[in-house]
Motif scaffolding. Structure first.
Motif, mmCIF file in Angstrom:
data_model
loop_
_atom_site.group_PDB
_atom_site.id
_atom_site.type_symbol
_atom_site.label_atom_id
_atom_site.label_comp_id
_atom_site.label_asym_id
_atom_site.label_seq_id
_atom_site.Cartn_x
_atom_site.Cartn_y
_atom_site.Cartn_z
ATOM 1 N N PRO A 132 1.579 -4.335 -27.564
ATOM 2 C CA PRO A 132 0.330 -3.686 -27.130
ATOM 3 C C PRO A 132 -0.010 -4.019 -25.677
ATOM 4 O O PRO A 132 -0.542 -3.177 -24.951
ATOM 5 C CB PRO A 132 -0.723 -4.260 -28.089
ATOM 6 N N LEU A 133 0.334 -5.231 -25.254
ATOM 7 C CA LEU A 133 0.058 -5.624 -23.877
ATOM 8 C C LEU A 133 0.857 -4.776 -22.900
ATOM 9 O O LEU A 133 0.313 -4.225 -21.940
ATOM 10 C CB LEU A 133 0.398 -7.110 -23.702
ATOM 11 N N THR A 182 -1.011 -8.059 -13.575
ATOM 12 C CA THR A 182 -1.946 -8.966 -14.248
ATOM 13 C C THR A 182 -1.278 -9.778 -15.350
ATOM 14 O O THR A 182 -1.864 -10.749 -15.838
ATOM 15 C CB THR A 182 -3.128 -8.187 -14.856
ATOM 16 N N ILE A 183 -0.094 -9.385 -15.776
ATOM 17 C CA ILE A 183 0.612 -10.132 -16.814
ATOM 18 C C ILE A 183 1.701 -10.975 -16.152
ATOM 19 O O ILE A 183 2.543 -10.452 -15.424
ATOM 20 C CB ILE A 183 1.219 -9.211 -17.893
ATOM 21 N N THR A 196 -0.810 -0.327 -16.749
ATOM 22 C CA THR A 196 -0.614 0.780 -15.814
ATOM 23 C C THR A 196 0.014 0.200 -14.547
ATOM 24 O O THR A 196 0.035 -1.027 -14.369
ATOM 25 C CB THR A 196 -1.950 1.448 -15.464
ATOM 26 N N PRO A 197 0.529 1.036 -13.662
ATOM 27 C CA PRO A 197 1.088 0.489 -12.423
ATOM 28 C C PRO A 197 0.122 -0.443 -11.682
ATOM 29 O O PRO A 197 0.524 -1.493 -11.201
ATOM 30 C CB PRO A 197 1.401 1.750 -11.612
ATOM 31 N N VAL A 210 7.818 -2.193 -18.931
ATOM 32 C CA VAL A 210 6.747 -1.227 -19.173
ATOM 33 C C VAL A 210 7.315 0.199 -19.176
ATOM 34 O O VAL A 210 6.975 1.022 -20.035
ATOM 35 C CB VAL A 210 5.639 -1.375 -18.110
ATOM 36 N N PHE A 211 8.206 0.473 -18.238
ATOM 37 C CA PHE A 211 8.808 1.806 -18.128
ATOM 38 C C PHE A 211 9.533 2.191 -19.417
ATOM 39 O O PHE A 211 9.348 3.298 -19.946
ATOM 40 C CB PHE A 211 9.782 1.828 -16.944
ATOM 41 N N LEU A 212 10.354 1.287 -19.942
ATOM 42 C CA LEU A 212 11.144 1.614 -21.131
ATOM 43 C C LEU A 212 10.283 1.759 -22.374
ATOM 44 O O LEU A 212 10.549 2.620 -23.228
ATOM 45 C CB LEU A 212 12.215 0.547 -21.351
ATOM 46 N N MET A 213 9.245 0.941 -22.490
ATOM 47 C CA MET A 213 8.374 1.075 -23.662
ATOM 48 C C MET A 213 7.625 2.403 -23.640
ATOM 49 O O MET A 213 7.502 3.073 -24.667
ATOM 50 C CB MET A 213 7.389 -0.090 -23.727
#
Length: 244
Positions: A191-192, A203-204, A197-198, A140-143
């Motif tokens: 998109p997911l 949830t994934i 968010t943190p 998530v951070f890199l995206m």
């Protein structure tokens, strides 16, 4: 002119007999390389601990005092905010090592950006204190980091079942003419990840295999947009930790 700035340690190398060459991402001037003297009482390891990967520090230097190859001798480098959990967790330490190497390569030559600096710093502080749901943090951070580097995926073009054109950062119904694209199954993850968010990151649920594949695709994406992006030495360590 003296410049004082918060900074994030991206990497260090031994420099001579009693110094370290430290590359810091500074809030005020972007990436800056410093020659940091190691005190004679080296056995304490204080300087090495201070300059651990992604350490949050503050420093002051004279911008007119550039040495050869644009190296600076700081007036000081000191801890700004110490981490509580990253140094004690094997998995978080591995992620920090990987991200520090990744940022060192990806941010070379980038202009100063207070927004990007604060995004990175705030993300690391959250990661340090989070107790669960952090396995996908680096993805998530890199995206989200790509937003500051100019190649954030255009989510407005997303439709289920469409391909992702990695060169143009857009989704489309058919494969592009070149070979740098994601098939719909892989494209559906973007998109997911970008909507997480943190607080919702947990949830994934991804398997270790899925996580490794997505990371490989993200690295490929960066290689298309960041010139001379090299192989990452810390990637094997990251895979080893998360495979246990």
């Amino acid at each position: 002119m003296l410049t004082k700035s918060r900074a994030i340690v991206l990497g260090t190398l031994k420099y001579g007999d009693n110094s370290l060459l430290a590359t810091l991402l500074t809030e005020e001037e972007g990436c800056v390389s410093f020659v940091v003297k190691i005190p004679k009482q080296r056995r304490s390891g204080g300087t090495y601990r201070l300059l651990q990967p992604l350490a949050l520090v503050e420093t002051e230097w004279d911008m007119k005092d550039a040495k050869r190859d644009s190296l600076f001798y700081p007036r000081y480098v000191r801890m700004e905010t110490p981490y509580l959990d990253i140094p004690l967790s094997a998995s978080k330490t591995a992620v920090a090592l990987f991200l520090s190497e990744f940022l060192l390569k990806a941010l070379r030559g980038e202009p100063p950006s207070a927004d990007m600096f604060n995004y990175i710093r705030n993300s690391l502080l959250w990661y340090d204190t989070a107790r669960e749901g952090t396995a996908n943090f680096h993805l998530v951070f890199l995206m989200h980091l790509s937003r500051f580097l100019g190649f954030f995926p255009n989510l407005e073009t997303y439709h289920r079942g469409w391909y992702f054109d990695m060169e143009n950062s857009t989704f489309q119904p058919i494969p592009p003419a070149h070979s740098h694209f994601l098939h719909p199954a892989d494209a559906s993850y973007l998109p997911l990840l970008l909507r997480l968010t943190p607080s919702s990151m947990k949830t994934i649920a991804l398997s270790g295999q899925e996580r490794s594949r997505l990371l490989a695709l993200i690295i490929e994406y960066y290689r298309l947009h960041v010139a001379d992006f090299p192989e990452l030495k810390s990637l094997d360590v990251l895979h080893e930790v998360f495979s246990q």
